[in-house]
Motif scaffolding. Structure first.
Motif, PDB file in Angstrom:
ATOM      1  N   LEU A 178      -1.880   8.084   7.372  1.00 26.11           N
ATOM      2  CA  LEU A 178      -0.562   8.117   6.738  1.00 26.11           C
ATOM      3  C   LEU A 178      -0.588   9.085   5.566  1.00 26.11           C
ATOM      4  O   LEU A 178      -1.651   9.379   5.019  1.00 26.11           O
ATOM      5  N   PRO A 179       0.563   9.567   5.130  1.00 32.51           N
ATOM      6  CA  PRO A 179       0.589  10.508   4.007  1.00 32.51           C
ATOM      7  C   PRO A 179       0.130   9.854   2.704  1.00 32.51           C
ATOM      8  O   PRO A 179       0.359   8.665   2.483  1.00 32.51           O
ATOM      9  N   LEU A 180      -0.486  10.639   1.850  1.00 30.28           N
ATOM     10  CA  LEU A 180      -0.979  10.126   0.575  1.00 30.28           C
ATOM     11  C   LEU A 180       0.165   9.678  -0.328  1.00 30.28           C
ATOM     12  O   LEU A 180      -0.027   8.863  -1.227  1.00 30.28           O
ATOM     13  N   SER A 181       1.359  10.207  -0.084  1.00 28.05           N
ATOM     14  CA  SER A 181       2.513   9.865  -0.913  1.00 28.05           C
ATOM     15  C   SER A 181       3.081   8.488  -0.596  1.00 28.05           C
ATOM     16  O   SER A 181       3.870   7.940  -1.371  1.00 28.05           O
ATOM     17  N   LEU A 182       2.678   7.885   0.556  1.00 30.29           N
ATOM     18  CA  LEU A 182       3.273   6.629   1.007  1.00 30.29           C
ATOM     19  C   LEU A 182       2.974   5.495   0.027  1.00 30.29           C
ATOM     20  O   LEU A 182       1.831   5.270  -0.358  1.00 30.29           O
ATOM     21  N   GLN A 183       4.039   4.769  -0.346  1.00 33.91           N
ATOM     22  CA  GLN A 183       3.921   3.653  -1.274  1.00 33.91           C
ATOM     23  C   GLN A 183       4.154   2.302  -0.613  1.00 33.91           C
ATOM     24  O   GLN A 183       3.646   1.284  -1.078  1.00 33.91           O
ATOM     25  N   GLU A 184       4.932   2.295   0.474  1.00 29.91           N
ATOM     26  CA  GLU A 184       5.305   1.021   1.085  1.00 29.91           C
ATOM     27  C   GLU A 184       5.314   1.127   2.605  1.00 29.91           C
ATOM     28  O   GLU A 184       5.886   2.062   3.176  1.00 29.91           O
ATOM     29  N   LEU A 185       4.674   0.168   3.244  1.00 28.26           N
ATOM     30  CA  LEU A 185       4.671   0.051   4.696  1.00 28.26           C
ATOM     31  C   LEU A 185       5.305  -1.287   5.054  1.00 28.26           C
ATOM     32  O   LEU A 185       4.800  -2.344   4.699  1.00 28.26           O
ATOM     33  N   ASP A 186       6.442  -1.242   5.744  1.00 30.89           N
ATOM     34  CA  ASP A 186       7.230  -2.439   6.049  1.00 30.89           C
ATOM     35  C   ASP A 186       7.231  -2.658   7.562  1.00 30.89           C
ATOM     36  O   ASP A 186       7.807  -1.873   8.317  1.00 30.89           O
ATOM     37  N   ILE A 187       6.558  -3.734   8.013  1.00 25.32           N
ATOM     38  CA  ILE A 187       6.454  -4.049   9.437  1.00 25.32           C
ATOM     39  C   ILE A 187       7.181  -5.356   9.706  1.00 25.32           C
ATOM     40  O   ILE A 187       6.930  -6.362   9.033  1.00 25.32           O
ATOM     41  N   SER A 188       8.063  -5.371  10.705  1.00 23.53           N
ATOM     42  CA  SER A 188       8.759  -6.614  11.046  1.00 23.53           C
ATOM     43  C   SER A 188       9.022  -6.676  12.546  1.00 23.53           C
ATOM     44  O   SER A 188       9.330  -5.669  13.179  1.00 23.53           O
ATOM     45  N   ASN A 189       8.844  -7.882  13.097  1.00 22.19           N
ATOM     46  CA  ASN A 189       9.129  -8.145  14.511  1.00 22.19           C
ATOM     47  C   ASN A 189       8.365  -7.217  15.452  1.00 22.19           C
ATOM     48  O   ASN A 189       8.913  -6.728  16.448  1.00 22.19           O
ATOM     49  N   CYS A 190       7.119  -6.961  15.110  1.00 20.06           N
ATOM     50  CA  CYS A 190       6.253  -6.158  15.967  1.00 20.06           C
ATOM     51  C   CYS A 190       5.181  -7.053  16.586  1.00 20.06           C
ATOM     52  O   CYS A 190       5.163  -8.256  16.368  1.00 20.06           O
ATOM     53  N   SER A 191       4.265  -6.465  17.363  1.00 15.83           N
ATOM     54  CA  SER A 191       3.255  -7.249  18.054  1.00 15.83           C
ATOM     55  C   SER A 191       2.198  -7.789  17.082  1.00 15.83           C
ATOM     56  O   SER A 191       1.973  -7.213  16.008  1.00 15.83           O
ATOM     57  N   LYS A 192       1.549  -8.851  17.462  1.00 15.95           N
ATOM     58  CA  LYS A 192       0.486  -9.425  16.646  1.00 15.95           C
ATOM     59  C   LYS A 192      -0.661  -8.432  16.489  1.00 15.95           C
ATOM     60  O   LYS A 192      -1.285  -8.340  15.424  1.00 15.95           O
ATOM     61  N   VAL A 193      -0.937  -7.673  17.553  1.00 16.04           N
ATOM     62  CA  VAL A 193      -2.010  -6.673  17.497  1.00 16.04           C
ATOM     63  C   VAL A 193      -1.717  -5.649  16.410  1.00 16.04           C
ATOM     64  O   VAL A 193      -2.595  -5.282  15.623  1.00 16.04           O
ATOM     65  N   PHE A 194      -0.474  -5.182  16.361  1.00 16.11           N
ATOM     66  CA  PHE A 194      -0.098  -4.180  15.360  1.00 16.11           C
ATOM     67  C   PHE A 194      -0.103  -4.791  13.961  1.00 16.11           C
ATOM     68  O   PHE A 194      -0.555  -4.173  12.991  1.00 16.11           O
ATOM     69  N   ASN A 195       0.392  -6.016  13.851  1.00 13.97           N
ATOM     70  CA  ASN A 195       0.381  -6.696  12.555  1.00 13.97           C
ATOM     71  C   ASN A 195      -1.038  -6.810  12.005  1.00 13.97           C
ATOM     72  O   ASN A 195      -1.307  -6.509  10.836  1.00 13.97           O
ATOM     73  N   ASP A 196      -1.961  -7.238  12.862  1.00 21.64           N
ATOM     74  CA  ASP A 196      -3.348  -7.398  12.441  1.00 21.64           C
ATOM     75  C   ASP A 196      -3.964  -6.055  12.066  1.00 21.64           C
ATOM     76  O   ASP A 196      -4.762  -5.958  11.125  1.00 21.64           O
ATOM     77  N   HIS A 197      -3.601  -5.018  12.807  1.00 23.98           N
ATOM     78  CA  HIS A 197      -4.112  -3.673  12.519  1.00 23.98           C
ATOM     79  C   HIS A 197      -3.671  -3.196  11.129  1.00 23.98           C
ATOM     80  O   HIS A 197      -4.445  -2.569  10.405  1.00 23.98           O
TER      81      HIS A 197
END
Length: 217
Positions: A178-197
């Motif tokens: 991900l870009p170094l500038s990224l401050q927030e990653l918002d994950i919702s209603n995705c797979s458990k595999v992706f959430n755990d990752h």
């Protein structure tokens, strides 16, 4: 005419700031030359609409949404003539061409919503996306067929927030990171595999928000 919409105002003068056109299956042409003050334009489910007259004259346009209106794709070439555009909501990544993206120098927020039959961006679309150097917020919403996030994400120097909502096919972040500038990653209603990752990123400076724990079907 049910095939053409042309807003008319006394003396052709208008202070209209926002226009929404919804569920107009017969509409083929939208005339905007009397709407020079327009800041927000939303077009939804106008499947026959193929002409957007005077879009290039809307110097004040800041927010543009096109959804379920496939005939509009050729018209979006004129987006490059809207240098003040700050927010774009679309359901087809075909707009990510180099010729368009290199002109969107003010775009701060991009949302790809309910994109169908697309598992990943093409190489050309990835090249276009990385030209959006002013982009601060990027969202993928309900793109059920999407399996891979763009590998060029790390090349967006101004990106601060990445939102992924309802994209059950995605299982991991891009290998390039991900870009170094990224401050927030918002994950919702995705797979458990992706959430755990994504949980592994929560230990760093990046603010990670994960809502929902849905198993991939």
């Amino acid at each position: 005419s049910p095939e053409m919409l042309q807003p008319c105002f006394p003396e052709n003068v208008s202070c209209l700031k926002k226009m929404e056109v919804w569920f107009s299956p017969s509409l083929r042409s939208l005339q905007l030359r009397t709407c020079m003050a327009l800041e927000e334009l939303i077009i939804v489910n106008c499947r026959s609409l193929a002409a957007l007259e005077s879009l290039q004259l809307l110097d004040s346009l800041r927010h543009f949404k096109v959804f379920r209106s496939p005939g509009m794709l050729p018209c979006l070439e004129n987006l490059s003539l809207c240098p003040g555009l700050e927010r774009l909501v679309i359901d087809d990544p075909s707009v990510f061409t180099v010729s368009i993206c290199k002109q969107l120098t003010s775009l701060q927020r991009l949302e790809l919503e309910k994109c169908e039959f697309v598992t990943r961006l093409t190489e050309q679309q990835e090249r276009g996306l990385q030209l959006l150097t002013s982009l601060q917020e990027l969202e993928f919403r309900d793109c059920h067929d999407l399996k891979y996030l763009p590998g060029a994400l790390h090349r967006l120097p101004s990106l601060k927030k990445l939102k992924i909502n309802g994209c059950l096919g995605i299982s991991r972040l891009p290998e390039q990171g991900l870009p170094l500038s990224l401050q927030e990653l918002d994950i919702s209603n995705c797979s458990k595999v992706f959430n755990d990752h994504c949980k592994s990123l929560a230990a760093g400076k990046l603010k990670v928000k994960i809502v929902g724990n849905t198993e991939t079907v």
